[in-house]
Design an enzyme around this catalytic site. Structure first.
Site, PDB file in Angstrom:
ATOM      1  N   ASN B  80       0.798  -1.225   0.000  1.00  0.00           N
ATOM      2  CA  ASN B  80       0.000   0.000   0.000  1.00  0.00           C
ATOM      3  C   ASN B  80       0.833   1.278   0.000  1.00  0.00           C
ATOM      4  O   ASN B  80       0.330   2.347   0.369  1.00  0.00           O
ATOM      5  CB  ASN B  80      -0.979  -0.007   1.169  1.00  0.00           C
ATOM      6  CG  ASN B  80      -1.802  -1.278   1.213  1.00  0.00           C
ATOM      7  OD1 ASN B  80      -1.611  -2.106   2.080  1.00  0.00           O
ATOM      8  ND2 ASN B  80      -2.663  -1.477   0.218  1.00  0.00           N
ATOM      9  N   ILE B  87       1.129   7.059   0.555  1.00  0.00           N
ATOM     10  CA  ILE B  87       0.496   5.938   1.252  1.00  0.00           C
ATOM     11  C   ILE B  87      -0.966   5.820   0.837  1.00  0.00           C
ATOM     12  O   ILE B  87      -1.691   6.820   0.807  1.00  0.00           O
ATOM     13  CB  ILE B  87       0.587   6.137   2.776  1.00  0.00           C
ATOM     14  CG1 ILE B  87       2.052   6.251   3.200  1.00  0.00           C
ATOM     15  CG2 ILE B  87      -0.093   4.986   3.532  1.00  0.00           C
ATOM     16  CD1 ILE B  87       2.249   6.816   4.585  1.00  0.00           C
ATOM     17  N   CYS B  88      -1.384   4.598   0.512  1.00  0.00           N
ATOM     18  CA  CYS B  88      -2.793   4.370   0.188  1.00  0.00           C
ATOM     19  C   CYS B  88      -3.473   3.808   1.434  1.00  0.00           C
ATOM     20  O   CYS B  88      -3.324   2.631   1.763  1.00  0.00           O
ATOM     21  CB  CYS B  88      -2.890   3.392  -0.980  1.00  0.00           C
ATOM     22  SG  CYS B  88      -4.585   3.067  -1.453  1.00  0.00           S
ATOM     23  N   LEU B  89      -4.122   4.679   2.160  1.00  0.00           N
ATOM     24  CA  LEU B  89      -4.756   4.275   3.421  1.00  0.00           C
ATOM     25  C   LEU B  89      -6.082   5.025   3.526  1.00  0.00           C
ATOM     26  O   LEU B  89      -6.104   6.253   3.433  1.00  0.00           O
ATOM     27  CB  LEU B  89      -3.824   4.619   4.598  1.00  0.00           C
ATOM     28  CG  LEU B  89      -4.296   4.295   6.000  1.00  0.00           C
ATOM     29  CD1 LEU B  89      -4.563   2.806   6.165  1.00  0.00           C
ATOM     30  CD2 LEU B  89      -3.263   4.737   7.035  1.00  0.00           C
TER      31      LEU B  89
END
Lengths: 110, 151
Positions: B80, B87-89
């Site tokens: 992620n 950041i892919c959150l």
């Protein structure tokens, strides 16, 4: 069982007349209080809900009487925030930031 | 100039110092409270263990109504994390809540290291290895743990 009332009466009679075990000379009453809200800090700006929010503090907004005019708002979910903080957030997402429930105002005030 | 965002960040910093979460640390840069440097230590019992991963957090005046931009400075190999450190959150995008603070952001990223979400990959190679070849995934992660000591 049937003897008990007799015994009690006798003991009371005995202990009341001779020197008392103690006398009350001073009585200090202590009262505790807390705000009647589930969460006393506004989770958005992290200031106590009963104080003015960070935005109002920064702008030092005051009402006609010179008091900081920053009210508290309670949602149907019972979470409370400053009205100022919450009105900015709901423009973007009409959910309670704490429980994600659809936001609807239950009451406002102090 | 003290704006609501800056005041809130001062509160975040105070809370981070008074009640520091384990395995993360962060502080504003010397001359700008809107830009923070942070470190996340790799969680125990994960391939990230012992790593010291550096990040930058950039806030706007709309904080806390808008999330900050968080980016790894240290090289990361994680399903992620994008190649540029982004950041892919979900909580940093569409699931953001203004009740989060720096402490919550850093602990969420720390737990993302332990529990990657390979179904929304930012690094497709890392996601694929995580799902299909865990041994190779761990090897690549260990290499970036080693790298984190240097940069």
């Amino acid at each position: 069982m049937s003897e008990d009332p007799e015994n009690v009466e006798k003991m009371e009679g005995d202990s009341a007349k001779p020197d008392r075990m103690f006398t009350l000379k001073k009585w200090n009453a202590v009262a505790m209080w807390s705000w009647d809200v589930e969460c006393d800090t506004c989770a958005i700006c992290r200031v106590q809900v009963m104080d003015a929010c960070l935005r109002c503090q920064a702008e030092s907004k005051r009402d006609f009487y010179g008091k900081q005019d920053c009210v508290v708002v309670w949602g149907e979910c019972n979470h409370s925030f400053h009205y100022c903080c919450m009105s900015l957030w709901v423009k973007q997402n009409n959910r309670c930031p704490l429980c994600q429930q659809e936001w609807s105002i239950q009451r406002m005030g102090k | 100039m003290s704006t609501p965002a800056r005041r809130r960040l001062m509160r975040d910093f105070k809370r981070l110092q008074e009640d520091p979460p384990t395995g993360v640390s962060g502080a504003p840069t010397d001359n700008n409270i809107m830009i923070w440097n942070a470190v996340i230590f790799g969680p125990h019992d994960t391939p990230f263990e012992d790593g010291t991963f550096k990040l930058t957090i950039e806030f706007t005046e709309e904080y806390p109504n808008k999330p900050p931009t968080v980016r790894f400075v240290s090289h990361m190999f994680h399903p992620n994390v994008y190649a540029d450190g982004g950041i892919c959150l979900d909580i940093l995008q569409n699931r953001w809540s203004p009740t989060y603070d720096v402490s919550a952001i850093l602990t969420s990223i720390q737990s993302l290291l332990s529990d990657p979400n390979p179904n929304s990959p930012a690094n497709s190679m890392a996601a694929q290895l995580y799902k299909e070849n865990r041994r190779e995934y761990e090897k690549r992660v260990k290499a970036c743990v080693e790298q984190s000591f240097i940069d």
